[in-house]
Design an enzyme around this catalytic site. Structure first.
Site, mmCIF file in Angstrom:
data_model
loop_
_atom_site.group_PDB
_atom_site.id
_atom_site.type_symbol
_atom_site.label_atom_id
_atom_site.label_comp_id
_atom_site.label_asym_id
_atom_site.label_seq_id
_atom_site.Cartn_x
_atom_site.Cartn_y
_atom_site.Cartn_z
ATOM 1 N N GLU A 182 133.471 120.199 92.688
ATOM 2 C CA GLU A 182 133.396 119.207 91.619
ATOM 3 C C GLU A 182 132.411 119.670 90.546
ATOM 4 O O GLU A 182 131.412 120.323 90.842
ATOM 5 C CB GLU A 182 132.943 117.859 92.190
ATOM 6 C CG GLU A 182 133.933 117.338 93.215
ATOM 7 C CD GLU A 182 133.588 115.965 93.765
ATOM 8 O OE1 GLU A 182 134.480 115.360 94.378
ATOM 9 O OE2 GLU A 182 132.449 115.492 93.600
ATOM 10 N N CYS A 238 127.578 119.955 84.348
ATOM 11 C CA CYS A 238 126.880 120.097 85.624
ATOM 12 C C CYS A 238 127.822 120.857 86.561
ATOM 13 O O CYS A 238 128.911 120.397 86.881
ATOM 14 C CB CYS A 238 126.543 118.708 86.170
ATOM 15 S SG CYS A 238 125.743 118.752 87.779
ATOM 16 N N CYS A 282 127.069 122.804 100.852
ATOM 17 C CA CYS A 282 125.675 123.234 100.710
ATOM 18 C C CYS A 282 125.057 123.296 102.102
ATOM 19 O O CYS A 282 125.340 122.465 102.952
ATOM 20 C CB CYS A 282 124.898 122.238 99.845
ATOM 21 S SG CYS A 282 123.192 122.751 99.496
ATOM 22 N N CYS A 338 119.890 118.162 102.706
ATOM 23 C CA CYS A 338 118.905 117.149 102.320
ATOM 24 C C CYS A 338 119.414 115.772 102.772
ATOM 25 O O CYS A 338 120.601 115.458 102.647
ATOM 26 C CB CYS A 338 118.677 117.169 100.812
ATOM 27 S SG CYS A 338 118.021 118.763 100.256
ATOM 28 N N CYS A 359 121.566 113.400 100.349
ATOM 29 C CA CYS A 359 122.582 113.998 99.479
ATOM 30 C C CYS A 359 123.921 114.119 100.205
ATOM 31 O O CYS A 359 123.984 114.638 101.319
ATOM 32 C CB CYS A 359 122.111 115.389 99.022
ATOM 33 S SG CYS A 359 123.323 116.253 98.008
ATOM 34 N N CYS A 375 124.161 112.304 90.690
ATOM 35 C CA CYS A 375 123.426 113.267 91.513
ATOM 36 C C CYS A 375 123.605 112.945 92.989
ATOM 37 O O CYS A 375 123.439 111.808 93.411
ATOM 38 C CB CYS A 375 121.930 113.197 91.228
ATOM 39 S SG CYS A 375 121.529 113.519 89.536
HETATM 40 N N1 SAH Z 1 120.492 122.484 95.475
HETATM 41 C C1 SAH Z 1 119.915 122.346 94.174
HETATM 42 C C2 SAH Z 1 120.945 121.946 93.155
HETATM 43 C C3 SAH Z 1 121.516 120.550 93.343
HETATM 44 S S1 SAH Z 1 120.791 119.574 92.126
HETATM 45 C C4 SAH Z 1 118.754 121.385 94.227
HETATM 46 O O1 SAH Z 1 118.589 120.726 95.248
HETATM 47 O O2 SAH Z 1 117.979 121.315 93.290
HETATM 48 C C5 SAH Z 1 121.118 117.987 92.585
HETATM 49 C C6 SAH Z 1 119.913 117.103 92.318
HETATM 50 O O3 SAH Z 1 120.263 115.774 92.688
HETATM 51 C C7 SAH Z 1 118.754 117.517 93.204
HETATM 52 O O4 SAH Z 1 117.530 117.285 92.581
HETATM 53 C C8 SAH Z 1 118.971 116.593 94.360
HETATM 54 O O5 SAH Z 1 117.841 116.465 95.142
HETATM 55 C C9 SAH Z 1 119.385 115.318 93.656
HETATM 56 N N2 SAH Z 1 120.063 114.377 94.549
HETATM 57 C C10 SAH Z 1 120.727 114.659 95.696
HETATM 58 N N3 SAH Z 1 121.196 113.539 96.262
HETATM 59 C C11 SAH Z 1 120.824 112.515 95.475
HETATM 60 C C12 SAH Z 1 121.021 111.100 95.535
HETATM 61 N N4 SAH Z 1 121.719 110.532 96.518
HETATM 62 N N5 SAH Z 1 120.509 110.366 94.535
HETATM 63 C C13 SAH Z 1 119.839 110.940 93.531
HETATM 64 N N6 SAH Z 1 119.618 112.250 93.414
HETATM 65 C C14 SAH Z 1 120.096 113.039 94.388
#
Ligand code: SAH
Length: 359
Positions: free
Chosen positions: A94, A107, A114, A118, A121, A337
């Site tokens: 996506e 984006c 991944c 986390c 996420c 995000c």
């Molecule tokens: N792997 C890289 C690139 C992904 S960026 C990284 O972690 O930086 C995606 C961004 O969205 C990251 O800052 C991640 O922590 C954030 N993110 C992930 N899940 C989210 C959620 N449920 N709500 C808000 N932000 C989130």
């Protein structure tokens, strides 16, 4: 699928010249071809009208030209568009278009799924399926630019879609070189932001790149105990090591490192956290981007109230840290995000993933 023919989409100009050279084709055709593919987003040889019929036939039989295929394009009430792309092996990724004035942003994903896992996420729930090639990473941009009418206009790119860019370092950097080429989209590295959980050897390599994107670190916590619970790679690359790598990271005069901080209600959003964050960032040219959690089924955290977010932001601002609160775009189409997830993950069946998506 495993075609032995080279994929034109993932060659830098010099590689394309060499590939034509060994086939006895004049090198100058490489620039023409590069412009068709990358600048004009054309992948149909029939439209490459300044190439001879013979050459087009040879290209067709001796090369392969992979282009991510748009399988859906959903539009949010706020104008955000989420694109689902299918790749040559039928895997899906996506990408998101975030329109804004004055700047427009794509984006982009760097991996299918991944491996970082986390806890907040959705992409992390898929596990890593595979790395994207440079052609697939750059390909998202050229298809998006064509689909949104932005070919030839400036736009920003954030590597904040699915995947961890520093976990697919070589292909990500190669994609940036392809995008930067003056015969392609000529994207300035100042318009690109690479976001990472903080893989320290990757940060040190990035520090030596001639083409340096802006850097964003997904920090999300202020103690190692808490960060390891939320961002598992922290076990290997703890806070002190990441922040040390940031301190030695070469920044241009006016640039700063962005620290992203997902706010989880009652978990990492207290005034103590804010004060600890200020101390951690001392000596770093930093700005903080607070991201109130985008909730989803299967994610065991909540979004804090606006008051809690404001309080946290205020503590940073009072200590002279530039802080912004990211507005969530495209929540209604799950384009925000941490909400990017598609079928085909290794850990969950499609049905299980659908169950996760339905609130
Ligand atoms: N792997 C890289 C690139 C992904 S960026 C990284 O972690 O930086 C995606 C961004 O969205 C990251 O800052 C991640 O922590 C954030 N993110 C992930 N899940 C989210 C959620 N449920 N709500 C808000 N932000 C989130």
């Amino acid at each position: 699928m495993n075609s032995p023919r080279p994929d034109l989409a993932e060659l830098e100009l010099s590689e394309l010249e060499a590939a034509l050279d060994v086939r006895g084709v004049e090198r100058f055709h490489a620039r023409q071809l590069y412009r068709w593919i990358h600048r004009r987003s054309v992948n149909d040889y029939g439209r490459m009208t300044d190439l001879s019929r013979d050459l087009r036939a040879r290209l067709e039989s001796e090369f392969h030209l992979s282009t991510p295929r748009v399988v859906s394009d959903e539009r949010s009430v706020d104008g955000t568009r989420k694109f689902v792309f299918e790749l040559a092996d039928e895997r899906r990724i996506e990408s998101v278009f975030i329109p804004d004035t004055p700047s427009q942003t794509f984006c982009i994903s760097t991996q299918v799924g991944c491996a970082m896992a986390c806890g907040f996420c959705l992409t992390g729930k898929m596990g890593l399926v595979r790395n994207l090639t440079a052609g697939e990473i750059a390909g998202q941009v050229r298809v998006l630019a064509a689909a949104t009418g932005l070919l030839g206009f400036p736009f920003n790119i954030v590597l904040m879609g699915m995947g961890e860019p520093l976990h697919n370092y070589d292909q990500t950097m190669k994609a940036l070189r392809i995008l930067h080429s003056e015969h392609g989209l000529a994207v300035s590295p100042r318009r690109v932001t690479l976001s990472t959980v903080g893989i320290v050897p990757g940060l040190d390599r990035l520090a030596r790149e001639p083409l340096m994107p802006n850097l964003a670190i997904s920090l999300h916590a202020t103690t190692d105990e808490q960060r390891t619970a939320l961002v598992p790679p922290n076990r290997k690359y703890p806070l002190a090591d990441i922040l040390e790598a940031c301190r030695r990271f070469p920044l241009k005069n006016r640039s700063r490192i962005t620290f992203e901080y997902v706010m989880l209600d009652g978990v990492n959003d207290t005034p103590e956290d804010a004060r600890r964050l200020v101390r951690l960032l001392s000596g770093i040219k930093a700005k903080v981007n607070l991201i109130p959690l985008n909730p989803a089924a299967g994610i065991p955290y909540h979004r804090p109230s606006d008051e809690r977010v404001d309080r946290f932001a205020q503590i940073l601002a009072e200590r002279h840290i530039t802080v912004s609160v990211r507005k969530s775009r495209g929540l209604d189409i799950r384009a925000a995000c941490g909400q990017l997830i598609v079928e085909g993950g290794t850990k969950k069946s499609a049905a299980q993933q659908m169950a996760l998506l339905i609130r």
